[in-house]
Motif scaffolding. Structure first.
Motif, short mmCIF file in Angstrom:
data_model
loop_
_atom_site.label_atom_id
_atom_site.label_comp_id
_atom_site.label_asym_id
_atom_site.label_seq_id
_atom_site.Cartn_x
_atom_site.Cartn_y
_atom_site.Cartn_z
N SER A 358 0.84 -1.20 0.00
CA SER A 358 0.00 0.00 0.00
C SER A 358 0.87 1.24 0.00
O SER A 358 1.85 1.33 0.73
CB SER A 358 -0.90 0.02 1.24
OG SER A 358 -1.80 -1.05 1.19
N ARG A 381 -7.72 5.05 -5.43
CA ARG A 381 -7.68 3.70 -6.00
C ARG A 381 -8.07 3.73 -7.47
O ARG A 381 -7.50 3.00 -8.28
CB ARG A 381 -8.63 2.77 -5.23
CG ARG A 381 -8.12 2.38 -3.86
CD ARG A 381 -9.08 1.44 -3.15
NE ARG A 381 -8.75 1.35 -1.74
CZ ARG A 381 -9.60 1.53 -0.73
NH1 ARG A 381 -10.87 1.79 -0.98
NH2 ARG A 381 -9.20 1.43 0.51
N SER A 386 -2.56 1.82 -4.57
CA SER A 386 -3.00 0.90 -3.52
C SER A 386 -3.13 1.68 -2.21
O SER A 386 -2.16 2.21 -1.68
CB SER A 386 -1.97 -0.22 -3.38
OG SER A 386 -2.23 -0.94 -2.20
N ILE A 387 -4.36 1.74 -1.72
CA ILE A 387 -4.66 2.58 -0.56
C ILE A 387 -5.37 1.76 0.52
O ILE A 387 -6.33 1.04 0.24
CB ILE A 387 -5.58 3.75 -0.97
CG1 ILE A 387 -4.95 4.56 -2.09
CG2 ILE A 387 -5.91 4.62 0.25
CD1 ILE A 387 -3.70 5.31 -1.71
N ASP A 388 -4.89 1.91 1.73
CA ASP A 388 -5.52 1.29 2.89
C ASP A 388 -6.30 2.40 3.61
O ASP A 388 -6.00 3.57 3.44
CB ASP A 388 -4.41 0.75 3.80
CG ASP A 388 -4.88 -0.41 4.65
OD1 ASP A 388 -6.09 -0.52 4.88
OD2 ASP A 388 -4.01 -1.21 5.07
N GLN A 389 -7.30 2.02 4.38
CA GLN A 389 -7.95 3.02 5.23
C GLN A 389 -8.20 2.40 6.59
O GLN A 389 -8.64 1.24 6.67
CB GLN A 389 -9.28 3.49 4.62
CG GLN A 389 -9.96 4.52 5.53
CD GLN A 389 -11.22 5.14 4.95
OE1 GLN A 389 -11.74 4.67 3.95
NE2 GLN A 389 -11.71 6.20 5.59
N TYR A 390 -7.91 3.15 7.63
CA TYR A 390 -8.27 2.64 8.96
C TYR A 390 -9.79 2.52 8.97
O TYR A 390 -10.49 3.50 8.70
CB TYR A 390 -7.76 3.56 10.07
CG TYR A 390 -7.73 2.83 11.39
CD1 TYR A 390 -6.59 2.14 11.80
CD2 TYR A 390 -8.86 2.78 12.20
CE1 TYR A 390 -6.57 1.43 13.00
CE2 TYR A 390 -8.85 2.07 13.39
CZ TYR A 390 -7.71 1.40 13.78
OH TYR A 390 -7.70 0.68 14.95
N PRO A 391 -10.31 1.30 9.25
CA PRO A 391 -11.71 1.03 8.92
C PRO A 391 -12.75 1.60 9.87
O PRO A 391 -13.94 1.39 9.66
CB PRO A 391 -11.78 -0.49 8.89
CG PRO A 391 -10.68 -0.94 9.78
CD PRO A 391 -9.61 0.11 9.74
N TYR A 408 3.67 2.06 6.22
CA TYR A 408 3.13 2.75 5.04
C TYR A 408 4.05 3.92 4.68
O TYR A 408 4.46 4.66 5.58
CB TYR A 408 1.73 3.28 5.33
CG TYR A 408 0.74 2.19 5.65
CD1 TYR A 408 0.05 1.54 4.63
CD2 TYR A 408 0.52 1.78 6.96
CE1 TYR A 408 -0.85 0.53 4.91
CE2 TYR A 408 -0.38 0.76 7.25
CZ TYR A 408 -1.05 0.14 6.22
OH TYR A 408 -1.93 -0.87 6.50
#
Lengths: 449, 449
Positions: A358, A381, A386-391, A408
């Motif tokens: 990511s 995206r 590639s991107i993550d997100q704190y959910p 990251y």
């Protein structure tokens, strides 16, 4: 409640390890493809009739066998049960096994699909195999093999092509190696001129261990089967001949030996045409344990690391004969991905940029910002990042800690100000630098970098 | 001599099929990675204690079990042998099995590695699983699953993220789909208001089949366990409620039912923020067979193709509890790669350019040209192109036939003239056009195209 564990000799891999292993597999695969090799795939489960008898008695012992489903005892060999004869019972309660290597399934595949394949046929496979070896450091019961073979041609160009390919793989992986080359016909010639014809198999098995157990033990081993010490010393002397022309002279009375030298010469001529980065050396004592090799053989050792061979292969003149198709000559190479992984881990040879998955994680100060961030993540995206997100909109400190531990490269931080001004704060996680940009600006920036 | 064959329910794949399957796996994997999911890997062999009891009695029957190695009868349950009781004997002669899905191994993994992982944790896995189902068209004993899960958070953003990801996967694969969504709490609410609380499991199992067997058979099935027909009709009526607000009204006396509706509403709010290409519809009759789901559930059907669901998933509140770790909520999606492959094959949806492996094959008129070609192939590969070479200077007609059958976009033809002028003849294999260029010119041309 089950207590969680995994079988001895098997492994779980954490995300970083998977990324590292994929880096190795992808590097090898891309080079296989570059050389025109085509991916094929065979089942993990093979019929035991396909596997049994192909790897010697010891190999048969090391096959993992799958219990027939249903009421398997009803059809079992009742006498074997009465006598508690495990070995005899097995064939009546187990029809299938896990593949032991990628070579025998490939031979079966070529025979079964010979009308769908064009010979000469180049194939690669990067897949797990299983062996019920006693687990120990660096030896696993489930491990990956990476094989490339070309079948249906005797041309010595293939040997040079595969050594060129091998050279490129280790150059790409940044592991300096020595590629040792020999020819089984040279060994046959040496056996012939020394009068060891009848003990050829024992001779090759013994000299295969020359490196590990030393000359004296090899002599002992061959003396034990009735070979005179002087004969062995004579043969070992010949094995250490360094130049092909001297060897040619020494083998002048052996037709097969001369042929072996000529093949090595032709192989080297081909290889010289394309050059190589790593050392490629003739080693008369290289034997390769497997009995199906009949021509050129190779073995690769890491230069700066104490470790057994990390790749090996050779020519086999009749691999498919056992499945009823004669006269298909082939040559192949197999990369020991597990040992390569161990070397690269120990020497920290993995390029960091290739392991990064990511590019950024989106963090939010509050519930509304969390939703705003969800939209920005989707936008990034869509541009291919590639991107993550704190959910969830958890405490910001907790999110930041998560971002730090996750390695990251960037965090995208969103609070009320960012939301109101329709922008993002981008934090470089390595140096802590922050800047405020719009999403479109960020996309532009990343695309140009 | 072994007669070659492979076990029923397993498959060999030819190079084109491998390329097609890799296209599916790579597409799904790249989207998993884009959404921040990390690859993990678990062994093919798991302890039977990990697998047994997790998939119901039927599932236990369908596990492939691996025979212990060595003299397994010596340590076997002697009474079970005497009584020829296969079921009872198994646990004493088999400790390991092949994984049945990717979900239970993942739960075990999270529990075993909880100190090495950061929760919330997004993981993907694209790996084979095994089931001893009776083989039939479209059903295999060895097949690939593609799973993405996020665990350690109850946030409904995750459900929306996964549906967004699913939408993107099918858009990328060019398969128009309907994504159906429901919530197990809605089903619990319906069961509650209809007085079906005690038969909830049977109720969900029955309505899961509504599509396949129809309303009357479902009524029959539930009547058989003592539920009044009017009750079932009443429940089915509620299941077909189309709007969430009407459903909310109907479930006003069920706390869990109201919660289910609220969750669906929140899910839709998130999803609306990012939009979607395929239809996402609420379907109150969607049940999902698996009992571990506790919240939102999804199922994907192809729009233009008669086929069962091709992806499915949902939220589970306590997947890791069975391995001793409570309170880890997660949500996941699983793509049915085999069915996706069948649809794409039937509708010829694979983009040809993505299946091409070698850009050209080198053919030679004579022995010297063959060597010259070997050098040119190496040069082209050095520039990153995938190049095949006919491995021996065979008759030219034979080489040309091989090139045609191999579907190479280009053939690079070398004879005396090319050799003498240090150039190549490049033939477009589709239209037969030929041109003569130097190797450097060809590299330039290909790099710019």
């Amino acid at each position: 409640m089950s207590k969680p564990g995994i079988p001895k000799g098997t492994r779980d891999f954490l995300p970083l390890q998977v990324a590292q292993r994929d880096y190795i597999f992808n590097t090898i695969r891309s080079i296989f493809i570059k050389y025109g090799y085509k991916g094929i795939s065979t089942p993990v489960m093979e019929n035991l009739s396909t596997l049994t008898g192909k790897y010697g008695d010891e190999g048969d012992q090391l096959l993992f066998k799958i219990l027939n489903n249903g009421d398997y005892l009803a059809k079992a060999d009742q006498e074997a049960i009465e006598e508690r004869d495990s070995a005899r019972l097995t064939s009546s309660i187990s029809k299938r096994g896990l593949r032991y290597d990628l070579t025998v399934p490939f031979a079966r595949y070529v025979v079964m699909h010979r009308n769908e394949l064009q010979l000469p046929f180049r194939r690669y496979a990067i897949e797990p195999v299983w062996r019920a070896d006693r687990p120990q450091k660096g030896r696993y019961q489930e491990f990956i093999q990476c094989d490339a073979d070309i079948v249906g041609t005797p041309g010595l160009m293939c040997e040079a092509e595969l050594v060129g390919l091998t050279d490129e793989v280790f150059k790409a992986l940044n592991i300096p190696v020595i590629i040792k080359v020999n020819n089984r016909k040279v060994l046959m010639g040496i056996a012939e001129v020394c009068g060891l014809n009848e003990q050829f198999t024992e001779f090759t098995v013994a000299i295969d261990k020359l490196d590990k157990i030393g000359e004296e033990k090899v002599i002992e081993e061959l003396k034990a089967i009735g070979v005179a010490e002087s004969t062995v010393r004579n043969a070992i002397e010949l094995l250490s001949t360094e130049s092909l022309s001297k060897l040619n002279q020494a083998l002048k009375n052996s037709e097969v030996g001369q042929q072996g030298v000529a093949e090595l010469q032709e192989f080297h001529n081909y290889l010289d045409l394309i050059g190589h980065s790593n050392d490629v050396v003739f080693d008369g004592s290289l034997a390769r344990g497997l009995s199906y090799y009949t021509g050129c053989i190779f073995e690769v050792k890491a230069k700066d690391f104490e470790m057994g061979s990390i790749a090996g292969g050779g020519r086999y003149d009749d691999l498919t004969g056992v499945f009823g198709l004669k006269g298909v000559s082939g040559v192949g190479i197999s990369f020991g991905a597990e040992r390569i992984y161990d070397i690269m881990s120990a020497q920290d040879l993995f390029p960091k940029s290739k392991l990064m998955q990511s590019r950024a994680i989106v963090l939010a100060m509050d519930n509304e910002s969390h939703k705003y961030g969800f939209v920005q993540a989707a936008k990034l995206r869509k541009s291919g990042f590639s991107i993550d997100q704190y959910p969830e909109p958890a405490k910001f400190k907790k999110q930041m800690k998560y971002a730090h531990q996750g390695n990251y490269p960037f965090a995208i931080i969103i609070g009320e100000e960012e939301r109101v001004n329709n922008c993002l704060t981008v934090r470089n996680m390595e140096n802590g630098e922050q800047s405020r940009v719009t999403c479109d600006e960020l996309i532009k920036l990343w695309k140009s970098s």
